[in-house]
Design a protein around this motif. Structure first.
Motif, PDB file in Angstrom:
ATOM      1  N   PHE A  48       0.835  -1.206   0.000  1.00 18.44           N
ATOM      2  CA  PHE A  48       0.000   0.000   0.000  1.00 18.44           C
ATOM      3  C   PHE A  48       0.872   1.259   0.000  1.00 18.44           C
ATOM      4  N   GLU A 153      -5.087  -8.759  -3.582  1.00 28.96           N
ATOM      5  CA  GLU A 153      -6.478  -9.235  -3.531  1.00 28.96           C
ATOM      6  C   GLU A 153      -7.355  -8.513  -4.547  1.00 28.96           C
ATOM      7  N   ASN A 249      -2.029 -12.287  -4.572  1.00 34.04           N
ATOM      8  CA  ASN A 249      -2.656 -13.059  -3.489  1.00 34.04           C
ATOM      9  C   ASN A 249      -4.172 -13.124  -3.648  1.00 34.04           C
ATOM     10  N   PHE A 343      -0.542 -11.081   7.544  1.00 40.48           N
ATOM     11  CA  PHE A 343      -0.813  -9.672   7.536  1.00 40.48           C
ATOM     12  C   PHE A 343      -0.917  -9.304   9.006  1.00 40.48           C
ATOM     13  N   HIS A 356      -6.463  -4.769  14.088  1.00 40.67           N
ATOM     14  CA  HIS A 356      -6.115  -6.044  13.452  1.00 40.67           C
ATOM     15  C   HIS A 356      -4.747  -6.452  13.973  1.00 40.67           C
TER      16      HIS A 356
END
Ligand code: GAL
Length: 658
Positions: A48, A153, A249, A343, A356
Motif C-alpha cells: 500500500f 487481492e 494473493n 498480515f 487487526h
C-alpha cells in the motif's frame, strides 16, 4: 519459468506484510532485530505504498525503499516486492474521476479507503504500468528481491461507462454478433433483445430481477478485466526479471475471481486465509483452503496472509487462543504451503486496521503473540526438508467451478438458502473428518489421477465437463454427486429434462419431476438420516438402486440416495454425520483410505512427501496410534507405535529406519 523454489531455496519462507512507511525510521532497526529473533526470512513490501512512492503524478520517491531493501538484504531477509497498485493515491481520483469505480446504482466509490480503481480505466492502467515499470527497472538487480507480488487481492467491481464499453468489447469477442448474444442470453424473455452493441450495459440496478445470463457474463468479464490488469503488470516485471517468480494473493474462497484461470497465469499461487478462531471447524476451513490452493498451484503454494491474532472485520473479533496460530501454520505446511506469512508484521497504531493483529502486537515483543510467532519461526526452521517439491497425495477430488457458483447464486432460484460455498465446505468437512485427504479440480480438468470424484453441487456444467466426467466413470472411477447438478449449460440455459440426460443415465435417474427445497426448520426423513436444505421428486431408472428413500410426505419412497454401479446421486444434503458416513463408505468401496486408521476425533493426519503430520485440533490431550517408528522433527523425539499430543499439538514425523 521461475518457480517458488527459486525463492524458497530449501527453506520455508516465514514473514509477513511489512508496512514500515507507517513508522518512523528508528523503528526499522528494532523491526529487523525482532525479525531475526523470530527467524523471519521474507517480508512483503510496498503493498500500500503508492502515495509514498508517487506522492504526486509522475513524481518518484524511492529513497526510503532503497534503504529498506538494502537493510533487509543486509539482515538476510528476502523481499516479496509488491506493485502498490491496489490503492491509488487520492490525487488520482481527484484529477481523474473516471478512474473511480461506480457501483450498480451509478454511485461513485470514493477514495479514503483502498482499492478505489476501475479495472477498465485506461488512466489507472497507464499509471499502474508506469510505476510497475519503474519499480521493476530499479529493483531488478537487487539481491533482496525474491518474488513479485502484483497488486493485492484483486476484487473491485465496477459498473461505470468505461466498464460498459469494455464489457461490450469482451462480449463482441465472445459472441461475434448481437444475435449470438441474444441467443445465449435468452433475450426473447421480457423483451430484452439487443439490436446493437452499444445498447448493452453492465447489469446495473434494475426494476426487477436482471437477466441471469447477462449477470453471469458480467462476472466472467470482471474476472477477466481484473486479470488484464494483473497480466499487464506481470509482463512488465517479468521482462525485467525473468528469473523472479510472480504472484498475486487470492482472497480465501472468494466468489469474485475464477482462481482456476488466474492460477494458470502465476508462477506461484498465493492466498490469504483467515479462519475464525471461534469456529470449532477452523482447522477444517484452513485445510480446505490449503487443499484448494495446492490444487490450483499443482504443487507448493504460498500462504501470503493470515492473522497472528484477531482480525478486525468480523462482527466480534476473537484472538487466537494460545497455540492455535502455531497449529494452523503447521497445518498449512502439511497441506503443501512453502511459505507461512502474515498480515502484518507490526500492528498499526493508526488507520482502519489498528485493531487487526500483527506478528508484533500492541503488547510488543514480550506479548504472547510475538512469543508464539518466535516459536513458529523456530518450528519452521526445522521443517526445511519439505521444501523439495514434496507433494500431498490425494485419491479423492472435489469438483469446484466459479461459473457454477456465479450462475447458481442469482435471484429467481428455487431456494435462496442454497449457499454454494457452504456445500463445498460440508463435503470437504465430511472427508476431513474421515481422515481422507482431498484435492480440488475444475470439472474439465484431467481426473484420471483420482479414484473418487465428488461433486457437492455444480448447477452449471459445460458439455466438456460432462464428457470429462463420463470418461472418468467409464474408466472405472467412482463419482458421488450432490443435488441440482448439471441442470444448466454454459449459458445458464436449463438442460432438457432439468438435468443433462447423459448425467441422468450415469446416475440411474429416470426423471426429475420437481425440485423440493426445504425450509430452515424443515428436514426430510430419509430413514437412517435426515436430509436438509433440498429434496427432489426423482424417479429411479431401471437397474439403479435406491440406497435411501424419503419417508412420508409428498416424496414418500422416492430416492434420497441413488446408486447406479459406481455412480452415486444425493438428492438431499444429509446431516453432517450422515454425510460423513456416506462419503466414507463410498470412499472405502472406491479404495480410498484415510491417512491413518482410527484417529481420535479432532485429530488430523496429512502426508506430505515423506513426512506424516499429525495435528490435534482439540484442547484435550490425545493418544494416536501411528504404526512404525518415527522421528518427530519438531521435538527430536522418537515414537514407536503411539504418539501423544497436547492441546493444539503437532508432530511432523519421519519414518525412522532402525
Ligand atoms: C486482507 C488484505 C490485507 C489486510 C487483511 C486484514 O484482505 O490483503 O491488506 O487488510 O486483509 O485481514
Amino acid at each position: 519459468m521461475p518457480a517458488l523454489s527459486d525463492a524458497t531455496r530449501g527453506r520455508l519462507l516465514f514473514g509477513g506484510d511489512y508496512n514500515p512507511e507507517q513508522w518512523p525510521e528508528e523503528t526499522w532497526l528494532d523491526d529487523l532485530h525482532l525479525m531475526k529473533e523470530a527467524r523471519v526470512n521474507s517480508v512483503t513490501l510496498g503493498v500500500f505504498s503508492w502515495s509514498k512512492l508517487e506522492p504526486r503524478p509522475g513524481a518518484r520517491e524511492f529513497g526510503w525503499l532503497d534503504r529498506l531493501m538494502d537493510l533487509l538484504h543486509a539482515h538476510g531477509i528476502g523481499v516479496v516486492l509488491a506493485t502498490p497498485t491496489a490503492s491509488p493515491p487520492p490525487w488520482m481520483g481527484a484529477r481523474y474521476p473516471d478512474t473511480l469505480p461506480r457501483d450498480e446504482n451509478g454511485q461513485v466509490v470514493w477514495w479514503g479507503s483502498r482499492q478505489q480503481f476501475c479495472a477498465s480505466s485506461p488512466v489507472y492502467r497507464e499509471y499502474a504500468a508506469t510505476l510497475a515499470e519503474d519499480l521493476a527497472a530499479r529493483y531488478a538487480g537487487h539481491p533482496a528481491l525474491t518474488v513479485w507480488h502484483i497488486n493485492n487481492e484483486y476484487c473491485t467491481y465496477c459498473w461505470c461507462d468505461e466498464t460498459a464499453r469494455h464489457f461490450r468489447r469482451w462480449l463482441r469477442a465472445k459472441y461475434g454478433t448481437p444475435d449470438a448474444l441474444n441467443e445465449a442470453w435468452g433475450t426473447a424473455f421480457w423483451s430484452q433483445r439487443y439490436d446493437a452493441w452499444d445498447e448493452i450495459i453492465p447489469p446495473r440496478r434494475a426494476q426487477y430481477m436482471r437477466n441471469p445470463a447477462q449477470v453471469l457474463d458480467f462476472k466472467r468479464f470482471t474476472s477477466d478485466a481484473l486479470m488484464e490488469c494483473y497480466l499487464a503488470e506481470r509482463d512488465i516485471v517479468a521482462a525485467h526479471t525473468p528469473h523472479i517468480p510472480v504472484t498475486t494473493n487470492f482472497m480465501p474462497f472468494w466468489s469474485g475471481l475464477d482462481a482456476w484461470t488466474w492460477a494458470e497465469q502465476e508462477d506461484v499461487v498465493s492466498i490469504d486465509i483467515y479462519p475464525d478462531p471461534k469456529d470449532p471447524l477452523a482447522g477444517q476451513y484452513n485445510a480446505m483452503l490449503g487443499d484448494m490452493t495446492r490444487s490450483q498451484a499443482r504443487g507448493p503454494w504460498v500462504l501470503m496472509e493470515q492473522a497472528a491474532g484477531p482480525v478486525n472485520w468480523r462482527g466480534v473479533n476473537h484472538p487466537k487462543p494460545r497455540g492455535l496460530n502455531r497449529l494452523l501454520s503447521l497445518q498449512s505446511v502439511a497441506h503443501g504451503a512453502d511459505a507461512i506469512c502474515y498480515f502484518q508484521w507490526r500492528q498499526s497504531r493508526q488507520g482502519a486496521e489498528k485493531f487487526h493483529s500483527g506478528m508484533v502486537s500492541h503488547a510488543g515483543e514480550h506479548g504472547r503473540t510475538f512469543q508464539e510467532v518466535k516459536r513458529i519461526g523456530a518450528d519452521l526452521a526445522l521443517l526445511g526438508e519439505v521444501v523439495t517439491g514434496t507433494q500431498v497425495h490425494a485419491d479423492a477430488v472435489l469438483l469446484h467451478d466459479w461459473n457454477s457458483w456465479w450462475a447458481g447464486r442469482q435471484d429467481g432460484r428455487p431456494s435462496s438458502r442454497v449457499e454454494y460455498e457452504q456445500l463445498v465446505r460440508a463435503w470437504h468437512q465430511a472427508l476431513w473428518e474421515s481422515g481422507i485427504t482431498a484435492a480440488f479440480a475444475h470439472p474439465e480438468q484431467d481426473l484420471t489421477p483420482y479414484k473418487l470424484v465428488l461433486i457437492p453441487h455444480l448447477y452449471l456444467l459445460t458439455d466438456a465437463a460432462i464428457a470429462n466426467l463420463l470418461a472418468f466413470a467409464r474408466g472405472g472411477g467412482t463419482v458421488v454427486c450432490g443435488f441440482l447438478t448439471g441442470a444448466a449449460d454454459a449459458d445458464d440455459r436449463i438442460r432438457p429434462g432439468g438435468m443433462d440426460v447423459r448425467l441422468r443415465e450415469l446416475f440411474g435417474i429416470g426423471m426429475v419431476h420437481e425440485w423440493w427445497p426445504l425450509e430452515e426448520d424443515e428436514t426430510a426423513d430419509c430413514g437412517d438420516f435426515r436430509g436438509t436444505l433440498w429434496s427432489e421428486e426423482l424417479e429411479a431408472a431401471a437397474g439403479a438402486e435406491t440406497v435411501a428413500a424419503y419417508q412420508g410426505g409428498e416424496l414418500d419412497g422416492l430416492p434420497a440416495v441413488l446408486r447406479n454401479g459406481r455412480a452415486w446421486y444425493l438428492s438431499t444434503v444429509p446431516e453432517p454425520a450422515a454425510l460423513r458416513h456416506l462419503l466414507a463408505d463410498v470412499a472405502d468401496r472406491a479404495g480410498v483410505r484415510p491417512v491413518l486408521d482410527g484417529l481420535p476425533e479432532g485429530v488430523e493426519a496429512v502426508r506430505r512427501g515423506d513426512l506424516l503430520f499429525v495435528l490435534n485440533h482439540g484442547c484435550d490431550r490425545v493418544t494416536v496410534n501411528v504404526p512404525g517408528h518415527h522421528l518427530d522433527l519438531l521435538t527430536g523425539v522418537l515414537t514407536g507405535g503411539t504418539l501423544t499430543l497436547g492441546r493444539y499439538g503437532v508432530a511432523a514425523l519421519r519414518e525412522d529406519m532402525p
